[in-house]
Design an enzyme around this catalytic site. Structure first.
Site, short mmCIF file in Angstrom:
data_model
loop_
_atom_site.label_atom_id
_atom_site.label_comp_id
_atom_site.label_asym_id
_atom_site.label_seq_id
_atom_site.Cartn_x
_atom_site.Cartn_y
_atom_site.Cartn_z
N CYS A 137 0.81 -1.44 0.21
CA CYS A 137 -0.14 0.03 -0.14
C CYS A 137 0.81 1.27 -0.04
O CYS A 137 1.62 1.72 1.17
CB CYS A 137 -0.96 -0.12 1.23
N CYS A 140 -0.28 4.24 2.21
CA CYS A 140 -0.34 3.89 3.67
C CYS A 140 1.44 4.40 3.97
O CYS A 140 1.43 4.99 4.99
CB CYS A 140 -0.42 2.70 3.90
N ASP A 141 2.07 3.70 3.05
CA ASP A 141 3.47 3.62 3.68
C ASP A 141 4.46 4.49 2.77
O ASP A 141 5.73 4.66 3.25
CB ASP A 141 4.04 2.24 3.82
#
Ligand code: NDP
Length: 313
Positions: A137, A140-141
């Site tokens: 992701c 997200c990261d």
């Protein structure tokens, strides 16, 4: 088996399909109980801007949209609970669903809206370094790799979108594509190919992600020439598609070879009367928030009609 609770309509999963089913089922007085699953809010909680959901005229952040869905379902009276469905027994009415491996709930009607999850390459280093530079992701990261070099594997719309997202944070994005063409839509391909800091590698497989405690490099192989190459990176992103979360229903519910639940065309009905499916777990073609929500509505209406016809409502 000891039944701890009997409910009228049980909804498994909390993406747009599950929450929409909960909104409709509540308004129809089916008193739905919804278990949110491993990832409350589903895949939209790991996206950023959603611009194509009608009604949000200025766009909306995916996680915010799912909070809105949840609040709307609660306001209509849905009983929304943390918990994961771990087993089912659809042998007879009422149907039984095990929650968190510790209690069984019986239900007159069940709506399956468990969604889909990211696929992985399946190489050893990917698992070992997961969370230590390997991620599925970017949204997200990606933040953790600001001003660093990263790599991404995949060539669909998700990979294109994530590569573009990363290109705004990272110095260089190395993008590995296993064929000599991308599957992504033309407009996304053009954006990727025109991004000055995305370097595309065609006919390229990931041999191994390298690093002891965290990702330091990746070894790739050109599958036409067999030539290998090591590239220094800090982050490795996997964006190669999804698989439906349908394992617990195997043996009960009819599915295709990839595990997508089969529904009767134009309905949410599965092969078991009173068990309905909605959203990405039964849709490998459209996979949009709005189509998932639409199919959640269908499932609630189908459940209502089923319960009415059976004299259970
Ligand atoms: P897709 O299934 O469309 O694409 C998966 C990609 O990963 C393909 O390019 C595939 O390669 C590649 N791949 C699969 N397995 C491997 C592997 N083991 N090694 C290397 N590469 C691999 O999934 P997406 O998640 O990208 O998209 C799913 C759906 O969602 C699509 O319909 C897409 O259009 C839609 N979508 C739309 C968006 C938008 O409109 N903004 C954003 C995101 C998704 P190959 O091509 O060789 O099979």
């Amino acid at each position: 088996m000891e039944i701890s609770e009997k409910v009228h309509c049980l909804i498994i999963g909390s993406g747009p399909a599950g929450y929409t089913a909960a909104i409709y089922a509540s308004r129809a007085n089916l008193k739905p109980v919804l278990y949110q699953g491993i990832q409350p809010g589903g895949q939209l909680t790991i996206t950023t801007e959603v611009e194509n959901y009608p009604g949000y005229k200025d766009g909306v952040q995916g996680p915010d949209m799912m909070v809105d869905f949840e609040h709307q379902a609660k306001r209509m009276g849905a009983d929304i609970r943390y918990g994961i469905a771990t087993k089912v027994d659809f042998s007879e009415q009422p149907y039984k669903v095990e929650i968190d491996e510790e209690k069984w709930i019986a239900a007159d009607a069940v709506i399956i809206s468990t969604g889909a999850s990211a696929k992985w390459l399946g190489i050893e280093s990917e698992q070992r370094l997961n969370g230590f530079g390997v991620s599925a992701c970017a949204v997200c990261d990606g933040f953790f790799f600001r001003n660093k070099e990263v790599a991404i594997v995949g060539a669909g719309d998700t990979a294109a979108e994530e590569a573009l997202y990363l290109s705004k944070l990272c110095t260089t994005v190395h993008m590995f594509i296993r064929r000599d063409a991308m599957r992504a839509s033309k407009v996304m391909q053009e954006r990727v190919l025109n991004a000055p800091n995305i370097k595309v590698y065609w006919n390229t497989d990931t041999d191994e992600i390298l690093g002891d405690k965290h990702v330091t490099a990746v070894r790739i192989k050109n599958n036409k020439t067999n030539e290998t190459q090591e590239i220094t990176i800090s982050g490795f992103f996997v964006a190669i598609g999804h698989q439906p979360n349908s394992d617990i229903f195997k043996g009960w519910i009819d599915m295709d070879e990839a595990g997508y639940i089969l529904t009767q065309p134009g309905t949410s009905k599965t092969n078991i009367e009173g068990v309905f499916a909605a959203g990405d777990v039964q849709d490998k073609y459209y996979r949009q928030a709005v189509t998932a929500a639409g199919s959640g509505c269908m499932a609630a209406l189908d459940a209502e009609r089923y319960l009415g016809a059976k004299g259970l409502h």
